[in-house]
Write an enzyme that holds these catalytic residues in place. Sequence first.
Site, PDB file in Angstrom:
ATOM      1  N   ARG A 160      -2.298  32.295 -10.135  1.00  0.00           N
ATOM      2  CA  ARG A 160      -1.910  32.645  -8.762  1.00  0.00           C
ATOM      3  C   ARG A 160      -1.351  31.462  -7.966  1.00  0.00           C
ATOM      4  NH1 ARG A 160      -7.142  34.974  -6.592  1.00  0.00           N
ATOM      5  NH2 ARG A 160      -6.024  34.998  -4.612  1.00  0.00           N
ATOM      6  N   GLY A 167     -20.220  36.423  -8.431  1.00  0.00           N
ATOM      7  CA  GLY A 167     -21.419  36.841  -9.142  1.00  0.00           C
ATOM      8  C   GLY A 167     -22.578  36.915  -8.152  1.00  0.00           C
ATOM      9  N   ASN A 215      15.373  -7.844   0.757  1.00  0.00           N
ATOM     10  CA  ASN A 215      14.470  -8.195  -0.349  1.00  0.00           C
ATOM     11  C   ASN A 215      14.970  -7.727  -1.708  1.00  0.00           C
ATOM     12  OD1 ASN A 215      14.064  -5.543   0.579  1.00  0.00           O
ATOM     13  ND2 ASN A 215      12.083  -5.436  -0.452  1.00  0.00           N
ATOM     14  N   LYS A 217       6.459  -3.260   4.246  1.00  0.00           N
ATOM     15  CA  LYS A 217       6.079  -2.924   2.869  1.00  0.00           C
ATOM     16  C   LYS A 217       5.694  -4.182   2.114  1.00  0.00           C
ATOM     17  CE  LYS A 217       8.160  -3.366  -0.635  1.00  0.00           C
ATOM     18  NZ  LYS A 217       9.111  -3.565  -1.751  1.00  0.00           N
ATOM     19  N   ASP A 232     -11.798  23.200  -9.592  1.00  0.00           N
ATOM     20  CA  ASP A 232     -11.017  23.801  -8.498  1.00  0.00           C
ATOM     21  C   ASP A 232     -11.861  24.044  -7.254  1.00  0.00           C
ATOM     22  OD1 ASP A 232     -12.604  25.947  -9.199  1.00  0.00           O
ATOM     23  OD2 ASP A 232     -10.950  27.266  -9.791  1.00  0.00           O
TER      24      ASP A 232
END
Length: 450
Positions: A15, A140, A368, A333, A105
């Site tokens: 799904r 269940g 850079n 960065k 999951d």
Amino acid sequence: MGLHLVILAAGKGTRMRSDLPKVLHQVAHAPLLIHAMKAGEALDPLSTIIVAGHGAEAVETAAKAHTPDVQVVLQNEQLGTAHAVDQARAQLKDAEGDVVVLYGDTPFIQPETIARMQEARARHDIVVLGFDAADPGKYGRLVMQGERLERIVEFKDANESERAISFCNSGVILAPAKVMFELIAEVGNDNASGEYYLTDLPALAQARGLSATAVACDESETLGVNSRADLAAAEEAFQTRQRATLLEIGVTLSAPQTVHLAHDTLIGPDTIIEQHVVFGPGVTVENGAHIRAFSHLEGCHVSRGAIVGPYARLRPGAEIAEHARIGNFVEIKNAEIAEAAKVNHLTYIGDARVGTRSNIGAGTVTCNYDGVMKHHTEIGADTFIGSNTMLVAPVRVGDRAMTATSSTITTDVPDEALAIGRAKQTNKAGLAVKLFEMLRAKKAGQVKGE
Ligand code: UD1
Ligand code: CA
């Protein structure tokens, strides 16, 4: 008592409509599987075994990236949850201690909840984690007899009165390794699904004179992901919980619902996080920092008293020291911005170090990348980089140095030097007026000619 962790992750997740195995879909920038692993690993297990099937290679890579010594076993055909656990038989059948089974999951089971199950093991051989379901749906059902769990009935196999039970099975189950694998050997598949149900264990235990019980947790912990809608709900649940935790420890969130956190975001008390701030993975923010609106941070560290944003982007390897200032439309960065340095406007600093108290003018760029390799830029302390300076790396600008506005710096600048790297300006007397006249005459001619 020692604990072994088994995480079921073989299912296809039809799904999800995805090429990616279901357990590798992410909540807060971490695969569902990693959330489950983290919950189990918080209890310091002796071993962790992942049962993989669909996309096993990718699942193994992700699991090992997180925990290198994890073991991955294959379940080639998905014949049911008992069959899935049985794939770990060789590793665990003679193991001392308990086995806890989690689903890959189902990301929100809390370590404290597993610890409560371990406590209940003092009185029972098998402990199942249950929850009171608002809508029991197809879960269940746990058939209790006082404290004892008689059996678990799968929805498909349940009669009307069993379906009326709202105490449901989360799927988490804890038992001594030996008991678990002895009982699994007895599980058959004569049921409505033709599957080997792990949920048969409590009844099989009873038949042997062993006892089972159920511990209850909040339904929010048992949220499982089967569809993209579930994934979105899981993301929302995670964000809501993490925001609440931050508020509780003393972080100001100006508009909590607009702040997006990653699974590993760490923020200290007395930090202010303004509206629409996004945290990618690997961010730590120390006490008393201020992250202003619309900033995006990932893989970076912001120190005490630093101010970041609005509209700042901190990318992996950005190290912002105490009281440094990163302003609007600045990207950092793999660079260290030392104490009290300022990078306030429209600037890119990558693969660099900016020294203490230095000031980087608007529009500065560390050039850079030469198209093949990255190079480092070093800027000393108390240095002033003029606006629109291009720093062509590798290059070093010394301490107490300056670069003239609009310079292109291609060679090192010694300490205390002023570098001027631009064409010299010349002024042509009266030429502006002549140029204006020429251009206006040309435009008038064009209009007439039409
Ligand atoms: C299972 C439980 C049910 C419980 C529910 C909670 C059984 C028989 N039923 O039902 O009582 O209320 O979980 O969500 O256990 N998996 C494998 N290999 C298999 C089968 C399953 O790895 O052969 C994995 C799946 O990928 C999934 C998990 O085990 O992560 C549960 O399997 P699923 O088929 O979703 O079980 P449910 O029918 O939901
Ligand atoms: Ca399921």
